[in-house]
Design an enzyme around this catalytic site. Structure first.
Site, short mmCIF file in Angstrom:
data_model
loop_
_atom_site.label_atom_id
_atom_site.label_comp_id
_atom_site.label_asym_id
_atom_site.label_seq_id
_atom_site.Cartn_x
_atom_site.Cartn_y
_atom_site.Cartn_z
N PHE A 135 34.73 35.56 -3.95
CA PHE A 135 34.05 34.59 -4.80
C PHE A 135 35.01 33.41 -5.03
CE2 PHE A 135 32.19 32.85 -8.67
CZ PHE A 135 30.83 32.97 -8.41
N ASP A 207 38.19 42.36 -9.12
CA ASP A 207 37.14 41.63 -9.83
C ASP A 207 35.89 42.52 -9.81
OD1 ASP A 207 35.03 39.97 -10.63
OD2 ASP A 207 36.00 38.17 -9.82
N TYR A 232 27.92 38.67 -18.39
CA TYR A 232 26.53 38.19 -18.37
C TYR A 232 25.72 38.67 -17.18
CZ TYR A 232 28.85 34.58 -15.51
OH TYR A 232 29.60 33.93 -14.57
N LYS A 233 26.33 39.49 -16.31
CA LYS A 233 25.58 39.99 -15.16
C LYS A 233 24.93 41.32 -15.55
CE LYS A 233 28.16 37.13 -12.02
NZ LYS A 233 29.38 36.93 -11.25
N ARG A 380 19.17 36.74 -1.85
CA ARG A 380 19.76 37.88 -2.52
C ARG A 380 18.82 38.42 -3.59
NH1 ARG A 380 25.32 37.16 -5.98
NH2 ARG A 380 23.89 36.01 -7.28
C1 LIG Z 1 30.05 35.74 -11.30
C2 LIG Z 1 31.43 35.87 -10.81
C3 LIG Z 1 32.48 35.24 -11.47
C4 LIG Z 1 32.19 34.31 -12.62
O1 LIG Z 1 33.29 33.75 -13.19
P1 LIG Z 1 33.13 32.93 -14.55
O2 LIG Z 1 34.47 32.44 -14.84
O3 LIG Z 1 32.63 33.89 -15.58
O4 LIG Z 1 32.15 31.84 -14.32
C5 LIG Z 1 33.76 35.49 -11.03
N1 LIG Z 1 33.99 36.30 -9.98
C6 LIG Z 1 32.98 36.88 -9.29
C7 LIG Z 1 33.27 37.78 -8.15
C8 LIG Z 1 31.67 36.67 -9.69
O5 LIG Z 1 30.67 37.24 -9.02
#
Ligand SMILES: *Cc1c(COP(=O)(O)O)cnc(C)c1O
Length: 421
Positions: A135, A207, A232-233, A380
């Site tokens: 990501f 992560d 938030y996921k 997705r």
């Molecule tokens: C959604 C997501 C994030 C989000 O990071 P934020 O700082 O909360 O915006 C980070 N890493 C991964 C792998 C994600 O899927």
């Protein structure tokens, strides 16, 4: 008589979906969520649905605790302990011991904190190993930290399909990976890769953005050193909910993070001029917690009560398998499966590649089927076992088949990209 077979087949899919929903041991959890009527919401891996508990709690926090209690609520309403309470609830969901998780900031900021802490524990090493398909924010934060440190740290990115363990060497300080690939849903073997990193003398950062609340995790037994994750996921805390981080207890006395704000100080209300880190995980806090957002996340975690992570994983596997099977049968070869075919090798999503993936996602949204698009060509569908139903998986598969059959996605209005995809 010519169409007797398709009708029988349609009836067969409906009957299967109904039977699976009727036999679902955690179906009751759906009532804890406010999912708009008729909407097939398959994007809980990007923004979890609202729980009734969150809606009520946020209203109470705002009108009662803030509105009436004002500053006294830091003590009277327990605001001051809220980050630690929420953190220990999340610890319970990811197989981490009490006192090893902190809730604060965003995933990006937490990654910065734990990466800085990890690099400081390996001062003689300069390489962070990660994946090119990680990501992007994780890679961006590592880049920014390396620039700030100005000690010659480099990010070594392994290409898709290559084993990250193959890039480990005596210069590797940290192996930094996202446990579940956000595009494909493929799951890394956390214990094996952590072991490989340790064998090379490196530390690990995981992560858990697409893992927490969806997979059975054993952060304690995996040997992982650090982790970060998203509120938030699959944890349903609300848009921009506070994120979390994990620090293995064995590192807590030594690990230091550079965002040395007063909430991580040993005695925040002594107002000393010099920084002294608090004992334990609290030193990973920086500033004043976001109380309204934390209240929402705290209440959202009620949705996990009476449900085990094993049940969530079982239902997730069953949902993704049923969906993938239905898409294969009803859509055919028009979509290429991007997720692992082996059901245990993927997390709680099913992804497909298609040249018009963006337009397809938009055309589906118009039909009330919400998945999402991830560049360059991924469509997705996330499955949140606490609220998604097998009937919804079937409706989505049928919707995809209909859009492709009618060429609905080719209409010009679906070709214009929004800012947030
Ligand atoms: C959604 C997501 C994030 C989000 O990071 P934020 O700082 O909360 O915006 C980070 N890493 C991964 C792998 C994600 O899927």
């Amino acid at each position: 008589m010519a169409d007797a077979l398709p009708h029988a087949a349609a009836g067969h899919w409906d009957a299967r979906a109904r039977a699976l929903d009727a036999a679902d041991p955690i179906a009751f959890a759906r009532e804890r969520f406010l999912v708009p009527d008729g909407l097939v919401y398959l994007d809980g891996n990007s923004l979890g649905a609202l729980t009734h508990a969150s809606a009520e709690r946020v209203a109470r926090t705002v009108t009662q605790e803030w509105g009436r209690g004002l500053i006294g609520s830091w003590n009277a309403a327990g605001w001051v302990d809220l980050p630690a309470r929420v953190a220990d609830r999340i610890a319970g969901l990811i197989g981490a011991p009490e006192g090893s998780v902190a809730v604060a900031d965003s995933t990006s900021v937490n990654l910065f904190k734990v990466l800085a802490a990890a690099l400081a524990l390996r001062p003689e090493r300069r390489v962070v190993v990660s994946q090119r398909q990680n990501f992007p924010t994780d890679l961006y934060m590592a880049e920014g930290l390396a620039q700030l440190l100005a000690q010659g740290h480099e990010l070594r990115l392994v290409d898709e399909g290559e084993d990250p363990a193959g890039a480990l060497c005596e210069r590797t300080a940290v192996l930094m990976l996202t446990h579940v690939d956000y595009r494909t849903g493929a799951i890394h073997d956390m214990a094996a890769l952590t072991q490989a990193a340790h064998a090379a003398g490196a530390l690990t950062i995981w992560d858990l953005a697409h893992s927490a609340g969806a997979l059975e995790l054993e952060m304690d037994r995996s040997g992982a050193d650090f982790a970060v994750g998203c509120g938030y996921k699959f944890l349903n805390g609300g848009p921009g909910a506070p994120a979390f981080l994990f620090v293995a207890p064995r590192h807590q006395a030594e690990a230091r993070q550079p965002l040395s704000g007063w909430f991580g100080h040993a005695a925040p209300f002594s107002f000393e001029p010099g920084y002294r880190p608090s004992d334990g995980i609290r030193r990973f806090q920086a500033g004043t917690p976001s109380v309204i957002a934390l209240s929402s996340l705290d209440a959202a975690l009620d949705a996990f009560e009476g449900v085990t992570m094993a049940q969530i994983r079982e239902k997730s596997v069953a949902l993704t398998s049923f969906f993938a099977e239905a898409v294969e049968a009803l859509v055919g070869s028009g979509l290429a499966l991007a997720s692992p075919r082996e059901e245990r090798a993927r997390a709680s999503q099913v992804s497909y590649r298609h040249d018009a993936a963006y337009a397809l996602a938009q055309a589906l949204i118009e039909r009330g089927i919400v998945g999402d698009f991830r560049a360059p060509d991924i469509l997705r569908f996330g499955f949140a076992p606490l609220y998604n139903r097998f009937g919804e998986a079937l409706a989505a598969a049928r919707g995809i088949a209909a859009v492709l059959r009618d060429g609905h996605h080719l209409e010009p209005r679906f070709q214009v990209r929004n800012a947030v995809t």
